[in-house]
Scaffold this motif. Structure first.
Motif, PDB file in Angstrom:
ATOM      1  N   ARG A  54     -10.084   6.427  33.164  1.00 59.25           N
ATOM      2  CA  ARG A  54     -10.279   5.111  32.551  1.00 59.25           C
ATOM      3  C   ARG A  54      -9.212   4.101  32.965  1.00 59.25           C
ATOM      4  O   ARG A  54      -9.525   2.936  33.247  1.00 59.25           O
ATOM      5  N   PHE A  55      -7.943   4.520  33.029  1.00 64.16           N
ATOM      6  CA  PHE A  55      -6.843   3.573  33.231  1.00 64.16           C
ATOM      7  C   PHE A  55      -6.242   3.690  34.630  1.00 64.16           C
ATOM      8  O   PHE A  55      -6.129   4.793  35.175  1.00 64.16           O
ATOM      9  N   ILE A  56      -5.854   2.562  35.172  1.00 65.80           N
ATOM     10  CA  ILE A  56      -5.272   2.484  36.511  1.00 65.80           C
ATOM     11  C   ILE A  56      -3.819   2.050  36.397  1.00 65.80           C
ATOM     12  O   ILE A  56      -3.526   0.982  35.847  1.00 65.80           O
ATOM     13  N   PRO A  57      -2.856   2.841  36.903  1.00 65.01           N
ATOM     14  CA  PRO A  57      -1.440   2.436  36.863  1.00 65.01           C
ATOM     15  C   PRO A  57      -1.235   1.125  37.623  1.00 65.01           C
ATOM     16  O   PRO A  57      -2.033   0.778  38.516  1.00 65.01           O
ATOM     17  N   PRO A  58      -0.174   0.394  37.306  1.00 62.31           N
ATOM     18  CA  PRO A  58       0.030  -0.926  37.928  1.00 62.31           C
ATOM     19  C   PRO A  58       0.530  -0.865  39.370  1.00 62.31           C
ATOM     20  O   PRO A  58       0.818  -1.897  39.954  1.00 62.31           O
ATOM     21  N   PHE A  59       0.627   0.323  39.944  1.00 56.59           N
ATOM     22  CA  PHE A  59       1.098   0.453  41.322  1.00 56.59           C
ATOM     23  C   PHE A  59       0.380   1.621  42.005  1.00 56.59           C
ATOM     24  O   PHE A  59      -0.044   2.571  41.353  1.00 56.59           O
ATOM     25  N   LEU A  60       0.184   1.523  43.309  1.00 59.58           N
ATOM     26  CA  LEU A  60      -0.359   2.567  44.174  1.00 59.58           C
ATOM     27  C   LEU A  60      -1.824   2.928  43.918  1.00 59.58           C
ATOM     28  O   LEU A  60      -2.360   3.826  44.540  1.00 59.58           O
ATOM     29  N   GLY A  61      -2.493   2.269  43.002  1.00 62.10           N
ATOM     30  CA  GLY A  61      -3.909   2.524  42.826  1.00 62.10           C
ATOM     31  C   GLY A  61      -4.228   3.570  41.770  1.00 62.10           C
ATOM     32  O   GLY A  61      -3.349   4.175  41.158  1.00 62.10           O
ATOM     33  N   ARG A  62      -5.526   3.804  41.592  1.00 56.75           N
ATOM     34  CA  ARG A  62      -6.030   4.624  40.490  1.00 56.75           C
ATOM     35  C   ARG A  62      -5.605   6.094  40.584  1.00 56.75           C
ATOM     36  O   ARG A  62      -5.283   6.714  39.570  1.00 56.75           O
ATOM     37  N   ARG A  63      -5.586   6.670  41.792  1.00 55.70           N
ATOM     38  CA  ARG A  63      -5.273   8.087  41.945  1.00 55.70           C
ATOM     39  C   ARG A  63      -3.822   8.323  42.345  1.00 55.70           C
ATOM     40  O   ARG A  63      -3.122   9.146  41.747  1.00 55.70           O
ATOM     41  N   ARG A  64      -3.326   7.611  43.336  1.00 51.57           N
ATOM     42  CA  ARG A  64      -1.945   7.830  43.791  1.00 51.57           C
ATOM     43  C   ARG A  64      -0.925   7.413  42.737  1.00 51.57           C
ATOM     44  O   ARG A  64       0.157   7.995  42.637  1.00 51.57           O
ATOM     45  N   GLY A  65      -1.264   6.398  41.950  1.00 49.98           N
ATOM     46  CA  GLY A  65      -0.347   5.979  40.894  1.00 49.98           C
ATOM     47  C   GLY A  65      -0.079   7.091  39.899  1.00 49.98           C
ATOM     48  O   GLY A  65       1.063   7.357  39.523  1.00 49.98           O
TER      49      GLY A  65
END
Length: 424
Positions: free
Chosen positions: A73-84
């Motif tokens: 559901r949530f995307i970290p603010p850096f490096l994208g949805r999976r790499r973050g």
């Protein structure tokens, strides 16, 4: 010639190199809270009952499906949805594994358990992120190669933490060993920075409620409530006998008189290679027999292989018998794993593969981490020979469920996740 070049190009891609190194990072923490930690506790004089109960620190592996929707559901603010998510969990693991160097099993068992539990939590979360990354980044023609490369990286990590760590522990203190292993998590962090970010083909779920609710509804609608529930019970029980032996194998070998170097070289090294050979052989045979029959045959061999340890418990400190017992048990466990993982994959709908696979693999971890918790107490009450006999008995309930959803003579497997009938 062109076909060969095409295959080589797939394996030589940046994507495959990233999967190899991320697979290594995914496998690194597992033994540091189980087999390797058991060896440290055993040489520090911790009693078998406490060592057995330490399998409970692996609880996050069994419960990771509870928070897997958060990563969808949530995307970290850096490096994208999976790499973050990968780099967040890897950074936390580096610190948590390094903190193990401050622990003393003989004096502060509760602090050690808390530290190990934290490692297991972030390791389980990294597994969720890595499984999702692997699923999203691979094209259809890359799936086979990507899975093989990721497993290779994972097994290399187990070889280091299960073999090299024990050999080093005979030469340097255990806290130093853990500190060195913590540094290796930096490999995953660097790889997460360098790895290609998957193309976001489908938008994340509109709400956390949808991310939690829809995968479960789809699973039981497709399989049926009763059949789906029995499959979940089977997943918990299929490898229970094998898990009991794995939980106590390192303390057993140490108590029998073998050194940490012996165990690291033979169990952690040769035995792990036997597991890899078993997985590869199982995959080859599975393509001929199908999933159903493979579950029957490999499950039976996996159960009977526990008798090798029963024989070793009768013989005592015999290096030749130790090598034979470890290789038989690990090879057969690899066969069972090949069939079991294929079965789990066949149960997942591609739309919800991250959350559904997290649920199924969490249930698989229940037997490995929770149901085996009393193993040390059972050994103290029964002795090693009867314990290994009971491990064979514990494998039977899972096998007895096979006729319900994996009949031997079935010509066609259950409807797959895409709603099409397919041969097994």
């Amino acid at each position: 010639m062109k076909a060969t070049q095409s295959v080589l190009q797939v394996f030589q891609s940046r994507k495959m190199a990233a999967l190899l190194l991320l697979g290594f990072a995914s496998g690194l923490p597992l033994f540091l809270t189980s087999k390797t930690l058991q060896a440290w506790m055993t040489v520090e004089g911790v009693d078998l009952k406490s060592i057995g109960l330490f399998s409970l620190v692996g609880l996050p592996y069994s419960l990771k499906f509870l928070w897997s929707p958060i990563l969808d559901r949530f995307i970290p603010p850096f490096l994208g949805r999976r790499r973050g998510w990968l780099i967040l969990t890897q950074g936390a693991l580096l610190l948590a594994i390094g903190a193990m160097a401050l622990q003393n099993p003989a004096q502060a068992l509760q602090l050690l358990a808390l530290n190990a539990l934290i490692i297991a939590f972030f390791s389980a979360t990294q597994d969720i992120a890595f499984d999702a990354y692997r699923t999203d980044v691979l094209e259809t023609h890359e799936m086979g190669a990507g899975a093989a490369v990721a497993v290779l990286g994972y097994r290399i990590a187990l070889l280091i933490t299960g073999s090299l760590a024990l050999i080093l522990a005979d030469r340097i203190p255990w806290p130093t060993v853990y500190l060195l292993l913590a540094v290796l998590m930096a490999i995953g962090m660097v790889t997460a920075l360098w790895a290609p970010e998957p193309v976001l083909r489908d938008r994340p779920p509109d709400s956390l409620a949808d991310a939690v609710r829809l995968p479960f509804i789809e699973f039981f609608q497709r399989l049926g409530a009763v059949r789906g529930a029995l499959i979940l019970v089977f997943i918990v029980l299929y490898k229970l006998g094998d898990a009991l032996v794995n939980n106590m194998s390192t303390p057993f070998l140490l108590k029998t008189g073998f050194t940490q170097t012996d165990i690291g070289a033979i169990q952690g090294g040769m035995g792990l290679l036997a597991t890899i050979v078993g997985v590869l052989a199982g995959g080859a045979v599975l393509s001929k027999l199908g999933i159903n029959r493979s579950l029957w045959i490999f499950g039976g061999l996996q159960a009977v292989s526990n008798l090798a340890y029963l024989g070793l418990s009768q013989v005592g400190k015999d290096y030749s018998f130790m090598v034979v017992a470890i290789n038989i048990e690990n090879f057969c466990a690899g066969l069972g794993t090949a069939a079991f993982v294929a079965f789990l994959m066949s149960l997942c709908n591609q739309r919800f593969s991250a959350t559904q696979f997290a649920l199924l693999s969490s249930l698989m971890a229940v037997s490995r981490d929770i149901l085996v918790a009393p193993a040390g107490g059972i050994v103290e009450a029964t002795g090693w020979p009867l314990f290994f006999t009971l491990s064979l008995v514990a494998a039977l309930p899972g096998l007895l469920l096979l006729p319900v959803f994996a009949p031997w003579n079935a010509k066609v497997e259950a409807v797959n996740a895409n709603g099409e009938d397919g041969d097994d």
